[in-house]
Write an enzyme that holds these catalytic residues in place. Structure first.
Site, mmCIF file in Angstrom:
data_model
loop_
_atom_site.group_PDB
_atom_site.id
_atom_site.type_symbol
_atom_site.label_atom_id
_atom_site.label_comp_id
_atom_site.label_asym_id
_atom_site.label_seq_id
_atom_site.Cartn_x
_atom_site.Cartn_y
_atom_site.Cartn_z
ATOM 1 N N ASP A 131 3.410 9.585 -0.930
ATOM 2 C CA ASP A 131 2.195 8.885 -0.488
ATOM 3 C C ASP A 131 1.919 7.779 -1.494
ATOM 4 O O ASP A 131 1.921 8.034 -2.707
ATOM 5 C CB ASP A 131 1.018 9.878 -0.484
ATOM 6 N N HIS A 148 0.812 -1.226 0.000
ATOM 7 C CA HIS A 148 0.000 0.000 0.000
ATOM 8 C C HIS A 148 0.839 1.267 0.000
ATOM 9 O O HIS A 148 0.328 2.350 -0.240
ATOM 10 C CB HIS A 148 -0.932 0.013 1.218
#
Ligand code: GDG
Length: 494
Positions: free
Chosen positions: A378, A164
């Site tokens: 991110d 992720h």
């Protein structure tokens, strides 16, 4: 101990439910309404699925149970596991390293040793409950050794892994003293999924440099042991998303719309509401955002009479020292800006250091004229996608850091480099002044992307790719491809 076995198993550090104990000592389960659960629920139900993970409380050993049609299999973690495996190796070694060393990673051998031990515990739990030839989907950076550990014990399984967070460039990844073990761990999977094309590329490069294996996007050929047949692993991007429809429906609810109007009113009906929503994490670039906003007030290019910034900073990892320091820094800056520019009737920043229900988040998105996502790094950033999903009115401007995975898809946002403070300042002014027609055009284009690639599309694509690997299992290894087509790098001499 039950001997039930399941044909589809998801394993993640945290379970989709948390065990909570009230003051009277009564324990109950609270569902965490994450997108991942929503996306996997139908697959889990249809395929007789189980979810393996930690229940969120140290030092309790719990029996498996059913929750909303999903078998929940808790893995126990002790207080010292949490300190060494979770807060230590996962959050103070891997997290900063994988986010381009925005903060200095710490390398401690005892953290690594515990990471190996805990990964083995997760792998053992999965191996015990997986049916013959079951599909196993391993989630995230806390469990990177699980694929190879599982394959060793259960070569019959079909194993997928999804990261992720970003996977760093080799120059950074190579700092890790245990880099080869991590790569070997991941290569135990049939499919290794990443958020961005660049992450998958970084991983393949690390494999070439460290192992000398041949790669040809998206394939990596892993030679068999002792001259056995080789395996072909797929490493590619599967950008994650949100449950777009349910988020849209939530934002459209009359109570949420009313609440959005109320928020605007309570803030004194400013001309413009700017919004930031982040876990309080150094990767999110909250400080850079505050600097840009503070300078605009100082330059007189913005006035608190017209503009308010609402910053939600959800508490996160509060036992890790770097997170405590970050909180102090951010709150000092917020206090300074409010002290310097606020008036009795107008606050420069409305700062909220707590979590909110989803309804309140949706109301904030509906109320905000400009959404600020200025992450320094991110994996994806789901907040950006939620903001877009909430804006059925085709209004609102998204300012989005080019260092988020989301920026690969959301090209119609105002893309910024958060390190370029002047650039961020210009983008904020441009967003505030943007004509309605341009706002609509951009938001329409963003909404199209978020509607097309929702979390179901993400999980369907991943699982279909994984299923495709099943077809290849049993054909005696990878077909030899023209050697010239493959990229091979010499591993460094050791
Ligand atoms: C990691 C990766 C990747 C936040 N505060 C509250 C709240 N949230 C929700 C948001 C959003 C989620 O949490 C945050 O997701 P992000 O993607 O923005 O960031 P991370 O937590 O860092 O997630 C990231 C993600 O995994 C998925 O792969 O995109 O890159 O770092 O959904 O709305 N929700 C509620 N109250 C809050 O106070 N209800």
């Amino acid at each position: 101990m039950s001997d039930e076995r399941y044909s589809f198993v998801v394993v993640s550090n945290r379970l989709p439910v948390d065990r909570v104990v009230d003051e009277a000592g009564n324990a109950s389960w609270k569902q965490s309404p994450g997108g991942l659960v929503t996306a996997l629920e139908p697959v889990m139900r249809a395929a007789d699925g189980a979810w393996v993970g930690w229940a969120g409380q140290a030092d309790v050993d719990l029996e498996p149970f059913d929750n909303a049609g999903i078998r929940i299999v808790p893995v126990p973690l002790s207080e010292s596991d949490l300190e060494l495996y979770y807060e230590g190796f996962s959050n103070d070694t891997l997290w900063p390293l994988y986010h381009d060393v925005i903060a200095q990673p710490s390398y401690h051998r005892e953290w690594w040793d515990r990471y190996v031990q805990v990964n083995r515990r997760f792998a053992d739990a999965v191996a015990r409950i997986s049916d013959d030839a079951a599909t196993v989907w391993v989630q995230d950076y806390q469990l990177q050794l699980v694929p190879a550990m599982l394959r060793e014990r259960r070569p019959d399984l079909l194993i997928g892994f999804f990261n992720h967070i970003p996977f760093p460039a080799y120059g950074i990844f190579s700092q890790l003293p245990w880099r080869t073990q991590i790569v070997d761990g991941l290569l135990g999977a049939d499919v290794v999924g990443f958020q961005r094309v660049a992450d998958a590329g970084n991983f393949s490069r690390a494999v070439r440099r460290l192992k000398g294996y041949a790669t040809k996007t998206p394939y990596i050929d892993v030679p068999g042991v002792d001259g056995g047949a080789s395996r072909r692993v797929i490493a590619r991007a599967f950008p994650i998303s949100i449950d777009t429809r349910s988020f849209e429906e939530l934002a459209a609810r009359p109570d949420v719309q009313e609440r959005a109007a109320q928020i605007r009113h309570d803030l004194g009906n400013p001309k413009t509401i700017l919004l930031g929503v982040d876990r309080l994490d150094y990767t999110k670039g909250i400080g850079h955002r505050l600097k840009a906003y503070g300078e605009l007030l100082e330059d007189g290019r913005l006035s608190v009479e017209d503009v308010t910034l609402v910053q939600v900073a959800t508490p996160s990892r509060e036992r890790v020292e770097s997170y405590r320091q970050l909180r102090d820094e951010i709150e000092l800056t917020v206090g300074r800006i409010n002290g310097d520019f606020g008036t009795i009737s107008h606050q420069a920043i409305s700062y909220l250091h707590h979590g909110f229900p989803r309804e309140e988040m949706a109301a904030l998105y509906v109320a905000a004229d400009v959404m600020l996502v200025t992450a320094l790094r991110d994996g994806m950033n789901l907040v950006a996608k939620e903001y877009v999903a909430a804006r059925a009115d085709e209004d609102g401007v998204l300012i989005l850091s080019e260092f988020t995975g989301a920026s690969d898809e959301l090209r119609a946002a105002l893309l910024v480099n958060p390190h370029d403070i002047d650039g961020v300042k210009d983008a904020i002014l441009r967003a505030i002044e943007m004509p309605r027609q341009e706002r609509r055009k951009r938001m329409r284009s963003l909404r199209k992307k978020v509607a097309e690639n929702d979390v179901n599309h993400w999980s369907d694509t991943f699982l279909a790719t994984l299923d495709g690997s099943r077809a290849r299992i049993g054909w005696g290894g990878a077909e030899p491809l023209d050697a010239l087509e493959w990229t091979i790098e010499r591993p460094p001499r050791s």
